[in-house]
Write a protein that holds these residues in place. Structure first.
Motif, short mmCIF file in Angstrom:
data_model
loop_
_atom_site.label_atom_id
_atom_site.label_comp_id
_atom_site.label_asym_id
_atom_site.label_seq_id
_atom_site.Cartn_x
_atom_site.Cartn_y
_atom_site.Cartn_z
N HIS A 147 0.84 -1.21 0.00
CA HIS A 147 0.00 0.00 0.00
C HIS A 147 0.87 1.26 0.00
O HIS A 147 0.64 2.19 -0.78
N SER A 151 1.38 3.94 -3.12
CA SER A 151 0.98 5.31 -2.80
C SER A 151 2.13 6.30 -3.02
O SER A 151 1.93 7.39 -3.55
N THR A 157 -4.24 4.58 -4.24
CA THR A 157 -4.40 3.42 -3.36
C THR A 157 -4.26 2.18 -4.24
O THR A 157 -4.46 2.25 -5.47
N PRO A 158 -3.92 1.03 -3.68
CA PRO A 158 -3.81 -0.19 -4.48
C PRO A 158 -5.08 -0.49 -5.28
O PRO A 158 -5.01 -0.87 -6.45
#
Length: 217
Positions: A147, A151, A157-158
């Protein structure tokens, strides 16, 4: 071996001559290089290129490289993460990111990491429930690290990052005439609900998948 051998002229129109020569140029530089080219189907004449010094080999390599450069032929194609091209060509994706992506500031190691991440995502892209824990294991990081790294590198976000790649792959399927059914395209990139898929696609590309398919018909 004759130290005063005359300069050999290379026939650049010969098929695959560049690849043929490169395959025969090995270290150390005093390696003997032989290139053969048949003059006809019935009568094959072998022309040998024999080098007596490393300078002759260096001169040939330089000649090959100059010829390749003049013909705008690239020996290696430098790949970069798809997300960079997607970002640069799509204002909607730019607005989705929390910060500006600057590819030239991303290290080569991080670019390679992103390329490997994309490969893992693409390999499971038809899976509607792409598990982040499993993805992090494949990338040899914790889910938290996954993550944080996504970022920090692409400011997404993933889940948003994966969505951008899913829709990018969907557009490729349509653009390349691989699939012309909205339901087939949506299933192929992991969306079981074609209406929801169409909404997301429209938000990213300002055109519905149906309209895009019709425009290519």
């Amino acid at each position: 071996m004759n130290a005063t051998a005359k300069k050999t002229t290379i026939d650049w129109s010969s098929p695959d001559i560049l690849n043929h020569l490169f395959l025969h140029i090995k270290n150390p530089l005093d390696t003997i290089i032989t290139a053969s080219k048949p003059s006809s189907a019935e009568n094959k004449i072998t022309n040998e290129i024999i080098f007596s010094s490393s300078k002759q080999i260096n001169d040939l390599i330089e000649e090959i490289l100059n010829e390749i450069k003049s013909k705008s032929v690239s020996l290696t194609i430098q790949r970069r993460p798809d997300i960079f091209d997607i970002y640069e060509s799509n204002k909607n994706v730019q607005l989705l990111c929390s910060n500006k992506i600057t590819p030239e500031k991303v290290t080569k190691n991080d670019q390679n990491w992103l390329i490997n991440l994309e490969k893992e995502i693409y390999s499971s892209i038809s899976n509607s429930d792409l598990d982040l824990y499993e993805l992090s294991c494949k990338m040899a990081v914790s889910e938290r690290q996954l993550h944080r790294k996504i970022s920090n590198l692409v400011y997404l976000t993933p889940n948003k990052y994966i969505r951008v790649l899913r829709l990018h792959k969907a557009k490729q399927l349509i653009d390349n005439y691989i699939q012309d059914s909205i339901s087939q395209v949506s299933y192929s990139v992991g969306y079981n609900d074609s209406h929801y898929f169409s909404k997301l696609f429209s938000n990213q590309y300002n055109i519905s998948p149906k309209a895009l398919i019709n425009s290519l018909s």
